[in-house]
Motif scaffolding. Structure first.
Motif, PDB file in Angstrom:
ATOM      1  N   ARG A 208       0.747  -1.256  -0.128  1.00  0.00           N
ATOM      2  CA  ARG A 208      -0.051  -0.049   0.127  1.00  0.00           C
ATOM      3  C   ARG A 208       0.784   1.153  -0.029  1.00  0.00           C
ATOM      4  NH1 ARG A 208      -4.417   2.533  -1.704  1.00  0.00           N
ATOM      5  NH2 ARG A 208      -4.840   4.313  -0.455  1.00  0.00           N
ATOM      6  N   SER A 209       1.813   1.228   0.725  1.00  0.00           N
ATOM      7  CA  SER A 209       2.907   2.386   0.854  1.00  0.00           C
ATOM      8  C   SER A 209       3.471   2.681  -0.515  1.00  0.00           C
ATOM      9  CB  SER A 209       3.810   2.191   1.886  1.00  0.00           C
ATOM     10  OG  SER A 209       4.994   1.139   1.370  1.00  0.00           O
ATOM     11  N   MET A 210       3.852   1.609  -1.304  1.00  0.00           N
ATOM     12  CA  MET A 210       4.179   1.906  -2.735  1.00  0.00           C
ATOM     13  C   MET A 210       3.326   2.169  -3.547  1.00  0.00           C
ATOM     14  SD  MET A 210       7.425   1.017  -2.424  1.00  0.00           S
ATOM     15  CE  MET A 210       7.460   2.097  -1.055  1.00  0.00           C
ATOM     16  N   HIS A 211       1.882   1.919  -3.268  1.00  0.00           N
ATOM     17  CA  HIS A 211       0.929   2.197  -4.197  1.00  0.00           C
ATOM     18  C   HIS A 211       0.813   3.871  -4.066  1.00  0.00           C
ATOM     19  CE1 HIS A 211      -3.107   2.882  -5.857  1.00  0.00           C
ATOM     20  NE2 HIS A 211      -2.722   1.873  -6.717  1.00  0.00           N
ATOM     21  N   THR A 212       0.802   4.251  -3.075  1.00  0.00           N
ATOM     22  CA  THR A 212       0.926   5.574  -2.570  1.00  0.00           C
ATOM     23  C   THR A 212       1.951   6.677  -3.472  1.00  0.00           C
ATOM     24  OG1 THR A 212      -0.088   5.121  -0.441  1.00  0.00           O
ATOM     25  CG2 THR A 212       0.878   7.607  -0.753  1.00  0.00           C
ATOM     26  N   ILE A 213       3.320   5.929  -3.331  1.00  0.00           N
ATOM     27  CA  ILE A 213       4.204   6.477  -4.089  1.00  0.00           C
ATOM     28  C   ILE A 213       4.025   6.498  -5.724  1.00  0.00           C
ATOM     29  CG2 ILE A 213       6.534   6.283  -4.900  1.00  0.00           C
ATOM     30  CD1 ILE A 213       7.150   5.435  -1.835  1.00  0.00           C
ATOM     31  N   LEU A 214       3.666   5.372  -5.987  1.00  0.00           N
ATOM     32  CA  LEU A 214       3.632   5.098  -7.589  1.00  0.00           C
ATOM     33  C   LEU A 214       2.409   5.754  -8.091  1.00  0.00           C
ATOM     34  CD1 LEU A 214       4.762   1.467  -7.696  1.00  0.00           C
ATOM     35  CD2 LEU A 214       5.944   3.624  -8.178  1.00  0.00           C
ATOM     36  N   PHE A 215       1.288   5.907  -7.502  1.00  0.00           N
ATOM     37  CA  PHE A 215       0.012   6.408  -7.943  1.00  0.00           C
ATOM     38  C   PHE A 215      -0.379   7.777  -7.177  1.00  0.00           C
ATOM     39  CE2 PHE A 215       0.092   2.094  -9.342  1.00  0.00           C
ATOM     40  CZ  PHE A 215      -0.822   2.059 -10.546  1.00  0.00           C
ATOM     41  N   PRO A 216       0.569   8.794  -7.306  1.00  0.00           N
ATOM     42  CA  PRO A 216       0.102  10.019  -6.724  1.00  0.00           C
ATOM     43  C   PRO A 216      -0.844  10.708  -7.486  1.00  0.00           C
ATOM     44  CG  PRO A 216       2.269  10.192  -7.663  1.00  0.00           C
ATOM     45  CD  PRO A 216       1.703   8.631  -7.987  1.00  0.00           C
ATOM     46  N   GLU A 217      -2.051  11.163  -6.957  1.00  0.00           N
ATOM     47  CA  GLU A 217      -2.815  12.023  -7.432  1.00  0.00           C
ATOM     48  C   GLU A 217      -2.366  13.593  -7.663  1.00  0.00           C
ATOM     49  OE1 GLU A 217      -6.748  11.693  -5.772  1.00  0.00           O
ATOM     50  OE2 GLU A 217      -6.955   9.635  -6.147  1.00  0.00           O
ATOM     51  N   ARG A 218      -1.462  13.867  -6.510  1.00  0.00           N
ATOM     52  CA  ARG A 218      -1.280  15.070  -6.398  1.00  0.00           C
ATOM     53  C   ARG A 218       0.467  14.928  -6.292  1.00  0.00           C
ATOM     54  NH1 ARG A 218      -6.119  15.165  -4.713  1.00  0.00           N
ATOM     55  NH2 ARG A 218      -5.573  14.260  -2.616  1.00  0.00           N
ATOM     56  N   VAL A 219       1.214  15.782  -7.048  1.00  0.00           N
ATOM     57  CA  VAL A 219       2.680  15.927  -6.938  1.00  0.00           C
ATOM     58  C   VAL A 219       3.307  17.145  -6.731  1.00  0.00           C
ATOM     59  CG1 VAL A 219       4.984  15.254  -8.084  1.00  0.00           C
ATOM     60  CG2 VAL A 219       2.949  13.605  -8.304  1.00  0.00           C
ATOM     61  N   ALA A 220       4.110  17.521  -5.985  1.00  0.00           N
ATOM     62  CA  ALA A 220       4.811  18.576  -5.987  1.00  0.00           C
ATOM     63  C   ALA A 220       6.091  18.644  -5.976  1.00  0.00           C
ATOM     64  CB  ALA A 220       4.593  19.262  -4.326  1.00  0.00           C
ATOM     65  N   ILE A 221       6.711  19.471  -6.768  1.00  0.00           N
ATOM     66  CA  ILE A 221       8.379  19.620  -6.885  1.00  0.00           C
ATOM     67  C   ILE A 221       8.679  20.709  -6.302  1.00  0.00           C
ATOM     68  CG2 ILE A 221      10.126  19.903  -8.733  1.00  0.00           C
ATOM     69  CD1 ILE A 221       8.174  18.958 -10.718  1.00  0.00           C
ATOM     70  N   ILE A 222       9.776  20.426  -5.315  1.00  0.00           N
ATOM     71  CA  ILE A 222      10.295  21.427  -4.180  1.00  0.00           C
ATOM     72  C   ILE A 222      11.660  21.621  -4.996  1.00  0.00           C
ATOM     73  CG2 ILE A 222      10.918  21.906  -2.039  1.00  0.00           C
ATOM     74  CD1 ILE A 222       8.570  20.055  -0.991  1.00  0.00           C
ATOM     75  N   GLY A 223      11.863  22.764  -5.259  1.00  0.00           N
ATOM     76  CA  GLY A 223      13.224  23.031  -5.976  1.00  0.00           C
ATOM     77  C   GLY A 223      12.989  22.978  -7.593  1.00  0.00           C
ATOM     78  N   ALA A 224      11.604  23.173  -7.801  1.00  0.00           N
ATOM     79  CA  ALA A 224      11.202  23.778  -9.274  1.00  0.00           C
ATOM     80  C   ALA A 224      11.899  25.028  -9.656  1.00  0.00           C
ATOM     81  CB  ALA A 224       9.717  23.733  -9.453  1.00  0.00           C
ATOM     82  N   GLU A 247      -2.353  16.160 -10.623  1.00  0.00           N
ATOM     83  CA  GLU A 247      -2.241  17.689 -10.269  1.00  0.00           C
ATOM     84  C   GLU A 247      -0.801  17.874  -9.910  1.00  0.00           C
ATOM     85  OE1 GLU A 247      -4.173  20.158 -10.808  1.00  0.00           O
ATOM     86  OE2 GLU A 247      -5.872  18.689 -11.331  1.00  0.00           O
ATOM     87  N   LEU A 248      -0.114  18.853 -10.692  1.00  0.00           N
ATOM     88  CA  LEU A 248       1.321  19.071 -10.522  1.00  0.00           C
ATOM     89  C   LEU A 248       1.522  20.571  -9.710  1.00  0.00           C
ATOM     90  CD1 LEU A 248       4.185  18.101 -10.770  1.00  0.00           C
ATOM     91  CD2 LEU A 248       4.271  19.066 -13.257  1.00  0.00           C
ATOM     92  N   TYR A 249       2.338  20.507  -8.966  1.00  0.00           N
ATOM     93  CA  TYR A 249       2.501  21.692  -8.110  1.00  0.00           C
ATOM     94  C   TYR A 249       4.005  22.392  -7.944  1.00  0.00           C
ATOM     95  CZ  TYR A 249      -2.252  20.716  -6.647  1.00  0.00           C
ATOM     96  OH  TYR A 249      -3.564  20.247  -6.577  1.00  0.00           O
ATOM     97  N   PRO A 250       4.588  23.243  -8.866  1.00  0.00           N
ATOM     98  CA  PRO A 250       5.801  23.473  -8.852  1.00  0.00           C
ATOM     99  C   PRO A 250       5.931  24.403  -7.467  1.00  0.00           C
ATOM    100  CG  PRO A 250       4.699  24.569 -10.554  1.00  0.00           C
ATOM    101  CD  PRO A 250       3.892  23.670 -10.009  1.00  0.00           C
ATOM    102  N   ILE A 251       7.072  24.389  -6.679  1.00  0.00           N
ATOM    103  CA  ILE A 251       7.304  25.030  -5.316  1.00  0.00           C
ATOM    104  C   ILE A 251       8.607  26.121  -5.460  1.00  0.00           C
ATOM    105  CG2 ILE A 251       7.637  25.155  -2.901  1.00  0.00           C
ATOM    106  CD1 ILE A 251       4.918  23.697  -4.047  1.00  0.00           C
ATOM    107  N   HIS A 252       8.086  27.333  -5.554  1.00  0.00           N
ATOM    108  CA  HIS A 252       9.274  28.264  -5.638  1.00  0.00           C
ATOM    109  C   HIS A 252       8.632  29.426  -5.162  1.00  0.00           C
ATOM    110  CE1 HIS A 252      12.134  30.926  -7.662  1.00  0.00           C
ATOM    111  NE2 HIS A 252      12.412  30.040  -8.199  1.00  0.00           N
ATOM    112  N   ARG A 253       9.876  30.043  -4.077  1.00  0.00           N
ATOM    113  CA  ARG A 253       9.600  31.188  -3.360  1.00  0.00           C
ATOM    114  C   ARG A 253       9.024  32.318  -3.720  1.00  0.00           C
ATOM    115  NH1 ARG A 253      14.763  30.978   1.132  1.00  0.00           N
ATOM    116  NH2 ARG A 253      13.979  28.702   1.992  1.00  0.00           N
ATOM    117  N   VAL A 254       9.534  32.647  -5.210  1.00  0.00           N
ATOM    118  CA  VAL A 254       9.184  33.915  -5.787  1.00  0.00           C
ATOM    119  C   VAL A 254       8.217  34.036  -6.987  1.00  0.00           C
ATOM    120  CG1 VAL A 254      10.957  35.100  -4.385  1.00  0.00           C
ATOM    121  CG2 VAL A 254      11.621  34.120  -6.901  1.00  0.00           C
ATOM    122  N   ALA A 255       8.530  32.790  -7.732  1.00  0.00           N
ATOM    123  CA  ALA A 255       7.966  32.593  -9.098  1.00  0.00           C
ATOM    124  C   ALA A 255       6.493  32.463  -9.045  1.00  0.00           C
ATOM    125  CB  ALA A 255       8.634  31.353  -9.857  1.00  0.00           C
TER     126      ALA A 255
END
Length: 899
Positions: A208-224, A247-255
């Motif tokens: 189940r923990s691997m399914h969470t990693i492999l089938f994410p519905e929402r992904v954030a990129i910290i360091g985009a 859903e893909l969420y780039p994380i950037h302090r100012v952009a």
């Protein structure tokens, strides 16, 4: 010290606190819960007083009543003291924590020497995650260490959740109602059912923990990043290019936006809970990122950042801090220093790697540890035309490993073959049992040169091992794993298992249009142990497609054929396409595998593809026959393993575990650092497991030798105990068949005269055994592998040729048979050159008893039975050496725990 530093060291501080109260540190464990999150289990300490009070304050009135049978809205200071002050022997209490907050409490109190009352209290906010089952499992294991074999509990009838925990644990539970309370009791000794339940729960949780990693519905990129050449930008481009469905969420302090997507300053600003956070910030910043992710409720991390343990001592400390922080937050982590992961499932389409071009969707699951090998593996798969379902790179493998992915692949309907490139192994015992379960349903192909401290790449957490490489190879064979030497061989095997049925036996037909290729193919088959039962059939180079088809059809139709090798050079007259069509059309008519050599072709492709039973298949092509036949041999051996009876786990009768445990504890109490047992101490310990060692009397003179011989009864043997001559070839320090006192005197005089100058004139007298085959059976406790059992025929096969077979307990009866047959000298046991065969059943029983002894007691550093005289009437253990040491903490103990 900054607040962040103090917070990161909380786990270490908890361990120090546990040690200061006498709580065994080995009772601590990180465990994966039913929903895939991670909790920490540890002994309770007096410092938990406020934590217990806070835990109680958050519980509902109903939960409090079900636990205490009374509406205790607050706990008194006396109650808190009683709950948090235990002796870790008669009174044991464990807490489960998440981010240092107590979410579950389990305890037992001894009520008589062999039974204890058990109770649990699970947070209302964490019900349904399996915490109660985990606590019961750990308490039961601890109680057995303390000599307790039965639990009792009092439960209110309406507390169905706790009654279910007891009922579904796999124990034989008895209960009756008295005064409106259900009194439950059950034996906590492990049973086949309870062990199966435990492993099933572990499997489901980790999958189940691997399914969470492999089938994410929402992904954030910290360091985009907006810099196109940056890793963060590259990963984001790859995710978008693959058509990620979530859903893909780039994380950037100012952009405000990156690559057309709205960016967010921090993970806390993302409007929805994030399933997977991809971390590509510098290593020094990663700890703060992990903290933020934990507080934001992120479920898992993929850390591509480098600069951790592979970078030196400071990186090692940083990586350990990262691991503790992730575990404490209840998250799983892939990496650090990972190359990334891929899931080609059309509902996900996630390419979170540094590779812009990846193989198409297919049914091959791949796991690699380092990034460089990840590149090689993906590139090779693409060149072969092999599609992949899932790819993962563990990087420094601080948490998620190949074991976790295998747990997922056991049930994954989109993966038919699994390929693993292993540079190191953190938990071979767990690998063995998971790989065996996976190999039972789909092929597992492993690339590994072996397991050793030299092979482990920088950054990989592993222990030093003392076992020889043969033991690791034996572990893979025991688990049904197909071991290959390199990536090319991995895909040679994979393209066969993915596109052809498994062979039913080892009989091979060879068909081609070249005498040279036919002879080469036949020689390769014979060298691998395959039987050529049809051909080689060599057509003329100018043969027509119809002639090719007829020859192939005859080979496939032959009932004495299990597999077909088709080896062709380009024909002089017939077009290549006509030959390809003839091959694929014939192969499609049969449920037998075919490997083909068409010079210039390698892999699987449209030219050799066909439809069979609604499944798209292809004839795998190899550049040379030897490559295809090597792959065919590996798959054949695997198919025969699949067909075999796995056997049943050995369970010898007449074993007294408590007596053996008491003896071992007594020896270690007297010698805390451990020591070699005396001959009599070893005999006494082994007798608890039904292993009878023949008495041998040490003598200091000729009169003592005669007296000992008379007491033991003639005929006897007189032998030197000196290591100087003990392993010399021949009978340098031995005189046998001594039938009376005079013979003993003569033998003693002769040996003293001969060995005295060497200082080897120390002797023992023992009864003379009947003629047989002298064997050596050994069990040793390895820091990495745990117990390892070895078998060999004594003398030159062992000492000069290294002809030793190994297996990893627990063993089945089939494993024991394979162990005996695994030495090249095994024919000596079956009546070589007219000799009487040995008593195989007695030899197998002796090995089984030693394997169970070693598996039960990690304090046994080594046990060597040498010599063991195997003969037609049974086995005689003529000598034994036992060394005890303080027990190592095994990587795969009898309760769920992450490594």
């Amino acid at each position: 010290m900054e607040g962040g530093e103090l917070s990161d060291d909380t786990g270490a501080m908890e361990r120090v606190s546990a040690q200061s109260t006498g709580a065994p540190v080995e009772w601590e464990a990180d465990v994966v819960l039913r929903d895939g999150t991670v909790a920490h289990v540890r002994p309770i300490t007096p410092d938990d007083a406020e934590g217990v009070r806070h835990f109680h304050s958050l519980q509902s009135a109903e939960s409090i009543y079900l636990r205490f049978f009374a509406p205790l809205r607050e706990l008194s200071d006396r109650d808190i003291h009683r709950f948090t002050h235990v002796d870790h022997h008669d009174r044991v209490a464990l807490v489960a924590t998440l981010d240092s907050e107590i979410i579950g409490i389990g305890r037992y109190d001894r009520i008589d020497p062999t039974s204890a009352e058990v109770a649990f209290n699970i947070s209302d906010h964490f019900q349904g995650k399996g915490i109660g089952s985990v606590m019961l499992e750990h308490l039961a294991a601890i109680a057995q260490e303390m000599g307790i074999n039965r639990f009792v509990a009092e439960v209110l009838p309406q507390n169905r959740k706790m009654l279910t925990v007891f009922k579904e644990a796999g124990y034989e539970v008895t209960h009756h109602i008295e005064d409106g309370v259900v009194e439950v009791s059950f034996d906590i000794s492990p049973t086949e059912q309870s062990k199966a339940v435990q492993l099933s729960r572990e499997h489901r949780a980790e999958a189940r923990s691997m399914h969470t990693i492999l089938f994410p519905e929402r992904v954030a990129i910290i360091g985009a990043s907006r810099r196109e050449e940056s890793i963060g930008a590259l990963v984001m481009r790859n995710i978008l290019a693959a058509g990620y469905q979530g859903e893909l969420y780039p994380i950037h302090r100012v952009a405000d936006s990156i690559q057309g997507l709205r960016a967010y300053p921090t993970i806390h600003d993302v409007p929805e809970p994030v399933d997977l956070a991809i971390v590509v910030v510098p290593a020094a910043q990663a700890i703060d990122v992990v903290k933020d992710c934990g507080k934001a409720g992120v479920k898992a991390l993929l850390v591509l950042s480098a600069g951790f343990a592979e970078a030196g001592e400071e990186g090692v400390r940083l990586q350990e801090k990262l691991r503790r922080r992730v575990r404490r937050a209840g998250m799983r982590i892939v990496g650090p220093n990972s190359f990334g992961l891929i899931n080609n499932d059309p509902t996900v389409r996630l390419n979170a790697t540094l590779a812009s071009v990846i193989p198409e969707s297919g049914r091959l699951g791949l796991f690699a540890q380092s990034g460089a090998l990840g590149v090689a593996v993906l590139a090779s798969a693409a060149r072969r035309g092999l599609g992949i379902s899932v790819f993962a790179s563990a990087g420094n493998r601080v948490d998620v490993s190949g074991n976790d992915l295998m747990q997922y692949w056991i049930d994954d309907q989109e993966t038919d073959t699994v390929g693993l490139y292993l540079e190191s192994m953190g938990n071979p015992r767990k690998f063995s049992r998971i790989a065996r379960a996976l190999a039972a349903v789909k092929p597992v192909v492993v690339v590994s040169s072996g397991v050793s401290s030299f092979a482990a790449p920088p950054g990989h957490r592993t222990r030093v091992t003392n076992v020889p490489p043969q033991a690791f190879r034996a572990l893979l064979r025991q688990a049904g794993v197909i071991r290959v030497e390199n990536v090319h061989q991995l895909f040679d095997v994979a393209q066969l298992t993915l596109h052809q049925p498994l062979p039913k036996g080892d009989r091979v037909a060879i068909v081609g249009n070249s005498d040279a290729l036919g002879a080469l193919s036949a020689s390769a088959c014979l060298s691998w142990g395959l039987k050529v039962t049809h051909g080689p059939v060599s057509l003329q180079p100018q043969a027509s497609a119809e002639e090719f088809a007829a020859a192939l059809d005859a080979a496939f139709a032959d009932p004495e054929v299990d597999s077909v090798v088709a080896a062709f050079i380009p024909p002089l007259v017939t077009p290549d396409e006509d030959v390809h069509e003839a091959v694929r059309n014939i192969v499609a008519d049969y449920e037998k595998p075919c490997v083909a050599t068409f010079l210039g072709m390698r892999g699987v492709g449209d030219g050799l593809s066909y439809e069979q039973g609604g499944v798209r298949r292809s004839v795998p092509a190899y550049s040379m026959p030897e490559d295809g036949i090597r792959a065919l041999n590996a798959v054949t051996r695997y198919a025969l393993w699949r067909q075999r009876d796995r056997g049943t786990q050995v369970a010898p009768v007449g074993i007294d575990r408590l007596r053996a445990e008491s003896l071992i504890e007594g020896h270690l109490a007297a010698s805390p650092e451990g020591r070699a047992l005396t001959r009599e101490e070893a005999r006494e310990l082994l007798s608890a497991y039904g292993i009878r060692v023949w008495p041998a009397v040490e003598v200091s003179g000729v009169d003592a030798a005669v007296a000992a011989a008379t007491e033991l009864t003639f005929p006897v043997i007189l032998k030197s105990t000196s290591p100087v001559v003990r392993h010399q070839p021949g009978l340098v320090g031995v005189r046998g068949d001594l039938v009376d006192a005079e013979a003993v005197r003569d033998a003693h005089s002769s040996l003293t005269q001969r060995l005295g100058p060497l200082g080897a004139d120390r002797f023992v007298v023992q009864r003379m055994a009947v003629p047989g085959v002298s064997c050596v059976i050994r069990a040793s406790e390895d820091p990495l592998f745990g117990p390892v059992v070895s078998f060999s025929v004594a003398g030159p096969p062992t000492e000069l040729l290294g002809d030793v077979a190994h297996r990893i307990p627990p063993l089945t009866d089939v494993d024991v048979t394979d162990l005996i047959d695994g030495v090249k000298a095994a024919p000596l046991l079956s009546g070589h050159r007219g000799a009487a065969p040995v008593h195989r059943a007695a030899l197998a029983d002796l090995i089984a008893r030693l394997s169970v002894l070693a598996d039960d007691h990690p304090e046994l550093s080594s046990v060597e039975l040498n010599p063991v005289n195997a003969w037609t009437g049974g086995v005689d253990v003529l000598g034994a050496e036992v060394v005890v040491r303080p027990a190592l903490v095994r990587k795969d103990p009898g309760r769920r725990r992450m490594t």
